[in-house]
Scaffold this motif. Structure first.
Motif, mmCIF file in Angstrom:
data_model
loop_
_atom_site.group_PDB
_atom_site.id
_atom_site.type_symbol
_atom_site.label_atom_id
_atom_site.label_comp_id
_atom_site.label_asym_id
_atom_site.label_seq_id
_atom_site.Cartn_x
_atom_site.Cartn_y
_atom_site.Cartn_z
ATOM 1 N N MET A 1 29.743 52.585 29.963
ATOM 2 C CA MET A 1 29.317 52.695 31.349
ATOM 3 C C MET A 1 30.485 52.597 32.297
ATOM 4 S SD MET A 1 25.852 51.001 32.647
ATOM 5 C CE MET A 1 26.488 49.376 32.613
ATOM 6 N N PHE B 1 31.909 49.895 33.447
ATOM 7 C CA PHE B 1 31.864 48.769 34.376
ATOM 8 C C PHE B 1 32.735 47.656 33.807
ATOM 9 C CE2 PHE B 1 30.843 46.697 37.894
ATOM 10 C CZ PHE B 1 29.544 46.313 38.181
ATOM 11 N N THR C 1 34.636 45.555 35.270
ATOM 12 C CA THR C 1 34.797 44.316 36.027
ATOM 13 C C THR C 1 33.906 43.214 35.477
ATOM 14 O OG1 THR C 1 35.135 45.733 37.906
ATOM 15 C CG2 THR C 1 34.842 43.427 38.349
ATOM 16 N N GLN D 1 35.045 39.623 33.760
ATOM 17 C CA GLN D 1 34.673 38.344 34.349
ATOM 18 C C GLN D 1 33.850 37.513 33.370
ATOM 19 O OE1 GLN D 1 35.940 37.266 37.120
ATOM 20 N NE2 GLN D 1 37.003 39.199 37.291
ATOM 21 N N LEU E 1 45.476 47.158 42.004
ATOM 22 C CA LEU E 1 44.310 46.589 42.672
ATOM 23 C C LEU E 1 43.179 46.376 41.692
ATOM 24 C CD1 LEU E 1 42.876 45.920 45.321
ATOM 25 C CD2 LEU E 1 42.157 48.262 45.417
ATOM 26 N N THR F 1 43.821 43.350 39.722
ATOM 27 C CA THR F 1 43.561 42.112 40.445
ATOM 28 C C THR F 1 42.081 41.794 40.449
ATOM 29 O OG1 THR F 1 45.326 42.831 41.884
ATOM 30 C CG2 THR F 1 44.137 40.879 42.532
ATOM 31 N N VAL F 2 41.263 42.833 40.599
ATOM 32 C CA VAL F 2 39.819 42.590 40.559
ATOM 33 C C VAL F 2 39.398 42.114 39.172
ATOM 34 C CG1 VAL F 2 37.598 43.739 40.712
ATOM 35 C CG2 VAL F 2 39.319 44.196 42.399
ATOM 36 N N HIS F 3 40.094 42.576 38.134
ATOM 37 C CA HIS F 3 39.763 42.132 36.784
ATOM 38 C C HIS F 3 40.377 40.792 36.428
ATOM 39 C CE1 HIS F 3 39.054 46.453 35.124
ATOM 40 N NE2 HIS F 3 38.149 46.093 35.974
ATOM 41 N N SER F 4 41.017 40.107 37.354
ATOM 42 C CA SER F 4 41.669 38.823 37.098
ATOM 43 C C SER F 4 42.793 38.931 36.096
ATOM 44 C CB SER F 4 40.679 37.778 36.560
ATOM 45 O OG SER F 4 39.695 37.504 37.467
ATOM 46 N N ARG F 5 43.533 40.025 36.113
ATOM 47 C CA ARG F 5 44.688 40.102 35.220
ATOM 48 C C ARG F 5 45.866 40.660 36.001
ATOM 49 N NH1 ARG F 5 44.737 45.595 33.477
ATOM 50 N NH2 ARG F 5 42.815 46.573 34.130
ATOM 51 N N LYS F 6 47.006 40.820 35.296
ATOM 52 C CA LYS F 6 48.224 41.142 36.020
ATOM 53 C C LYS F 6 48.341 42.637 36.293
ATOM 54 C CE LYS F 6 53.143 40.421 35.931
ATOM 55 N NZ LYS F 6 54.296 40.039 35.150
ATOM 56 N N LEU G 1 38.891 49.787 45.642
ATOM 57 C CA LEU G 1 37.964 48.659 45.570
ATOM 58 C C LEU G 1 36.585 49.130 45.165
ATOM 59 C CD1 LEU G 1 38.597 46.266 48.547
ATOM 60 C CD2 LEU G 1 38.374 45.672 46.172
ATOM 61 N N ALA H 1 36.493 49.791 41.577
ATOM 62 C CA ALA H 1 36.549 48.672 40.636
ATOM 63 C C ALA H 1 35.209 47.987 40.460
ATOM 64 C CB ALA H 1 37.591 47.648 41.098
ATOM 65 N N VAL H 2 34.328 48.024 41.457
ATOM 66 C CA VAL H 2 33.112 47.233 41.354
ATOM 67 C C VAL H 2 31.895 48.086 41.065
ATOM 68 C CG1 VAL H 2 33.860 45.367 42.805
ATOM 69 C CG2 VAL H 2 32.743 47.286 43.839
ATOM 70 N N ASN H 3 32.078 49.271 40.501
ATOM 71 C CA ASN H 3 30.917 50.124 40.285
ATOM 72 C C ASN H 3 30.872 50.632 38.866
ATOM 73 O OD1 ASN H 3 29.130 50.571 42.445
ATOM 74 N ND2 ASN H 3 30.817 51.461 43.584
ATOM 75 N N PRO H 4 29.674 50.774 38.307
ATOM 76 C CA PRO H 4 29.574 51.465 37.023
ATOM 77 C C PRO H 4 29.479 52.972 37.253
ATOM 78 C CG PRO H 4 27.447 50.638 37.602
ATOM 79 C CD PRO H 4 28.362 50.229 38.698
ATOM 80 N N LYS I 1 27.652 43.914 45.959
ATOM 81 C CA LYS I 1 29.024 44.343 45.670
ATOM 82 C C LYS I 1 30.018 43.369 46.273
ATOM 83 C CE LYS I 1 28.080 48.080 43.566
ATOM 84 N NZ LYS I 1 28.210 48.089 42.146
ATOM 85 N N GLU J 1 30.161 40.390 44.103
ATOM 86 C CA GLU J 1 30.947 40.613 42.888
ATOM 87 C C GLU J 1 32.431 40.553 43.190
ATOM 88 O OE1 GLU J 1 29.881 44.341 41.208
ATOM 89 O OE2 GLU J 1 27.840 43.706 40.843
ATOM 90 N N CYS K 1 35.424 37.963 41.768
ATOM 91 C CA CYS K 1 36.666 38.387 41.122
ATOM 92 C C CYS K 1 37.871 37.814 41.843
ATOM 93 C CB CYS K 1 36.760 39.905 41.125
ATOM 94 S SG CYS K 1 35.408 40.690 40.293
ATOM 95 N N GLY L 1 41.125 34.618 40.724
ATOM 96 C CA GLY L 1 42.568 34.731 40.666
ATOM 97 C C GLY L 1 43.010 35.374 39.372
ATOM 98 N N ARG L 2 44.266 35.173 39.025
ATOM 99 C CA ARG L 2 44.787 35.766 37.803
ATOM 100 C C ARG L 2 44.627 34.772 36.664
ATOM 101 N NH1 ARG L 2 50.923 37.409 37.168
ATOM 102 N NH2 ARG L 2 50.453 38.617 39.011
ATOM 103 N N THR M 1 45.163 35.704 33.240
ATOM 104 C CA THR M 1 45.940 35.998 32.035
ATOM 105 C C THR M 1 47.295 35.304 32.094
ATOM 106 O OG1 THR M 1 46.748 37.971 33.104
ATOM 107 C CG2 THR M 1 44.852 38.196 31.691
#
Lengths: 273, 301, 148
Positions: A1, A3, A5, A9, B29, B32-37, B266, B269-272, C5, C8, C12, C16-17, C19
């Motif tokens: 899909m 998704f 994100t 998380q 970007l 960053t939304v995925h919490s990684r570098k 942005l 990143a937040v959509n399927p 949205k 969400e 996120c 923060g980071r 990893t």
């Protein structure tokens, strides 16, 4: 899909649980805690407090995620009404676990055939009537919260005592044992036949993915290609648990099923290379 | 004459050299939304360099397979010469809005040719999806630009931009701008509309068989499309602020482009991903909204 | 839909980071004492009883006897890190270290060989490891006359 994100998380939330497993059992996934007659290690009071902390954090963040994605329109467009497995089909194909509970079939081996400490914990069956992928996802989300409740109850009410029962050191050969337990994917049945020298002669596992896989042709009948991967992923396939290999020759139409000896020989050939 | 050549060079440099950097910003970007570098900001440059150095595999004898990436990339480069990026487009004496839209459509056609010429079933699937999506989205692009045309009775993009800068916001242009922005996600192949390409479902779609330099050209044309379409959107529907000085205007445009691309990133990143038929229904809804915009434009508000 | 949205995106960004730049930086969660890593054998303490070979589920401990020598070979590439050998060893000669970065292209890194010269008890005929058994008896004392 696509998704990613939510995937990242939820795995971030899962990570402290893996660290906790490492502290309790010595490994993240392969615990190695069960022995015949008991477990190998005991819980210390510091570990108990740590368990309650981690579980509290997980529950809080999990509720936030559920709250955030429940109003997500594109996600609901993809999940609702897709991959439908009706109640009667679910019963006919003998699916188990969240796949069945998402179609309204009220089965759960923890409640129907209690084992370990489940007779002291009143587990609830989480059932949804939607019969589509959204229902299965909701079943899994609710079961996470139910597990949190069970863990809290266990940690608070666990009595003191020995961790190994008193069993004779020589287990008599030729005895059988069968039990159905609840794995995350469904009902898993183990059959053991003991042999000499304290080793099992035969141990057969019927994994739940073996049954759930049979329901996929019903789920994907008539849908678009884009829905097939999420329909297959919704029953959480573990392809290594489906140990039947059929080779179909499309031209001549004959079907050949590999026997146990042939499968064993194939995997030994791979290992010895 | 000199201004034309220098503007053309500036446009081409922006579209060819700055576009991988914009892709790097969007990837950072998303990370960053995925919490990684995430990868470094110059990673797309290194990706393109690596791909250009690889072996050029020929999967089929069809000459279209080798021509299609060149068609795609060349049409985007030519379309960049007709796009206003800060000031009037460099080649405005040679073509106007219609030529620009045709070259953008030619880029999509190039992708379709490349995907269909290999004969792989995944390619055919990707081509079918691309066609359906392109049909819906090109019309939205053309119609929302025509709203501006109705106001000043001319197809010249530079003049539309100048008129809107002086006239101030009008209802019809605002509605058309919103419609164009909603279609921007699909034009740039970003989630939730990135059906044709880079699917976990159909394994890359039309790009599955392309490797090495061909893939580099496809990717590069997608990066270049980002800058081009963002610039088009900003110049026609959001031309403020504008000083009279050309280099400052170009710089302001670049900054605005990056802001818009961050917004697009942005949303990406937040959509399927949604299915083709659902996407078609969504864009059909936007067509209806655009009818209102045209109606408002015809009565001069 | 817009509210969900935004929620969400807020989840996120608040995280923060997460990893860590491992292995170029420190480990985010170093293994504790109970972590079951690579097997380490203290050859001084081992008395060659073979209890570990009896209980290993992967059957990677092989014991071969020649003239006066008992050889124990540990093929650790097959190890499942269950830790049963460490639990069962009567002398605590086997320990599970915290080492987990075990990928190698040299198979000798994952192979332990222990040669023990055994002697025979003159009274009952059982084999034992003379050096360590005698050292132990100096500590625990000899059997008195009349004891079994």
């Amino acid at each position: 899909m696509g998704f990613d994100t939510v995937l990242m998380q939820t795995w971030r939330i899962r990570e402290p649980v893996m660290w906790l497993f490492e502290q309790i059992t010595g490994n993240r996934k392969t615990f190695g805690m069960n022995l015949i007659g008991g477990v190998r290690r005991d819980l210390t009071p510091e570990l108990k407090t740590k368990i309650l902390e981690v579980v509290d954090t997980v529950e809080k963040e999990w509720l936030k995620i559920i709250d955030a994605i429940s109003g997500d329109t594109p996600l609901m467009l993809r999940l609702k009404g897709v991959g439908v497995l009706k109640h009667d089909d679910a019963v006919d194909y003998c699916v188990t676990g969240p796949t069945a509970r998402g179609s309204g079939v009220r089965i759960d081996s923890r409640v129907d055939h209690p084992y370990a400490a489940y007779k002291y914990l009143s587990t609830e069956k989480k059932v949804q009537e939607g019969c589509d992928i959204l229902a299965r996802t909701l079943v899994r989300l609710e079961e996470t919260l139910e597990s949190v409740r069970l863990v809290r109850k266990c940690v608070k009410e666990i009595p003191d005592g020995p961790i190994m029962a008193d069993i004779p050191s020589e287990i008599p050969p030729g005895r059988e044992g069968v039990k159905a337990v609840e794995a995350p994917r469904g009902e898993s049945i183990h059959y053991v036949l003991t042999g000499e020298n304290n080793r099992p002669h035969r141990w057969r596992v019927r994994a739940p993915s073996y049954m759930n896989l049979a329901s996929v042709p019903v789920m994907i009948r008539g849908v678009q290609l884009a829905d097939v991967p999420i329909a297959i992923a919704s029953y959480d396939p573990c392809f290594s648990c489906t140990e039947r290999l059929e080779v179909v020759n499309a031209k001549s139409g004959n079907i050949r099923i590999y026997t146990r000896k042939e499968l064993n020989a194939l995997s030994r050939k791979k290992r010895d290379r | 004459m000199a201004t034309t050549i220098s503007l053309a060079i500036v446009n081409l440099l922006l579209v060819i050299l700055v576009s991988p950097f914009s892709e790097g910003v969007m990837r950072k970007l998303k990370a960053t939304v995925h919490s990684r570098k995430g990868p470094p900001l110059t990673q797309p440059y290194l990706d393109l360099l690596k791909l250009l150095g690889k072996e050029d595999l020929k999967v089929t004898g069809n000459p279209l397979f080798s021509l299609a990436p060149v068609i795609t990339f060349a049409s985007i480069c030519v379309a960049a010469l007709f796009t206003p990026m800060g000031t009037h487009p460099p080649l405005e004496f040679a073509g106007d809005l219609i030529v620009l839209v045709y070259f953008l459509a030619l880029a999509s056609v190039g992708v379709m040719l490349g995907g269909a010429s290999t004969g792989s079933p995944y390619g055919a699937l990707g081509v079918a999806r691309e066609m359906m999506l392109a049909m819906m989205v090109e019309i939205i692009v053309l119609t929302s630009l025509i709203v501006g045309v109705i106001h000043i009775q001319s197809f010249d993009l530079g003049r539309i931009s100048l008129w809107y800068h002086q006239a101030g916001p009008t209802i019809s242009m605002i509605i058309a701008g919103i419609a164009f922005f909603l279609a921007l996600q699909a034009q740039l192949s970003k989630l939730p509309f990135d059906l044709p390409e880079a699917d976990q479902e159909i394994m890359g779609g039309p790009f599955m068989e392309a490797s090495g330099p061909k893939l580099a050209l496809y990717k590069w044309s997608y990066f270049a499309k980002q800058i081009l379409l963002a610039s088009l959107f900003l110049e026609i529907f959001f031309p403020w602020p504008k000083t009279g000085i050309v280099p400052v205007d170009i710089l302001i445009n670049v900054i605005k482009i990056f802001i818009i691309l961050i917004l697009v990133g942005l949303i990406d990143a937040v959509n399927p991903r949604i299915r083709v038929d659902q996407a078609i229904r969504y864009f059909a809804g936007i067509w209806v909204v655009l009818i209102f915009a045209i109606a408002f434009a015809l009565i001069e508000i | 839909m817009l509210k969900s949205k935004i929620k969400e995106a807020l989840i996120c960004f608040k995280a923060g980071r997460v990893t860590a730049p491992f292995p170029l930086g420190p480990e985010p969660n170093p293994p504790g004492d109970w972590f079951r890593g690579k097997v380490a054998v203290d050859v001084e303490k081992c008395i060659g009883c073979g209890g570990c070979a009896n209980v290993c589920p992967a059957r990677l401990i092989e014991i071969t006897d020649s003239e006066h020598t008992r050889t124990l070979e540990y093929f650790l590439s097959r190890c499942t890190y269950c830790g049963r050998c460490a639990e069962v060893c009567p002398e605590n000669a086997i320990t599970m270290t915290q080492e987990y970065q075990l990928a190698t292209n040299d198979s000798k890194d994952l192979y332990i060989r222990n040669d023990i010269t055994m002697g025979t008890c003159g009274r009952c005929g059982r084999c034992f490891k003379p050096k360590s058994a005698l050292d132990k008896m100096m500590v625990t004392g000899f059997r008195q006359k009349g004891q079994v």
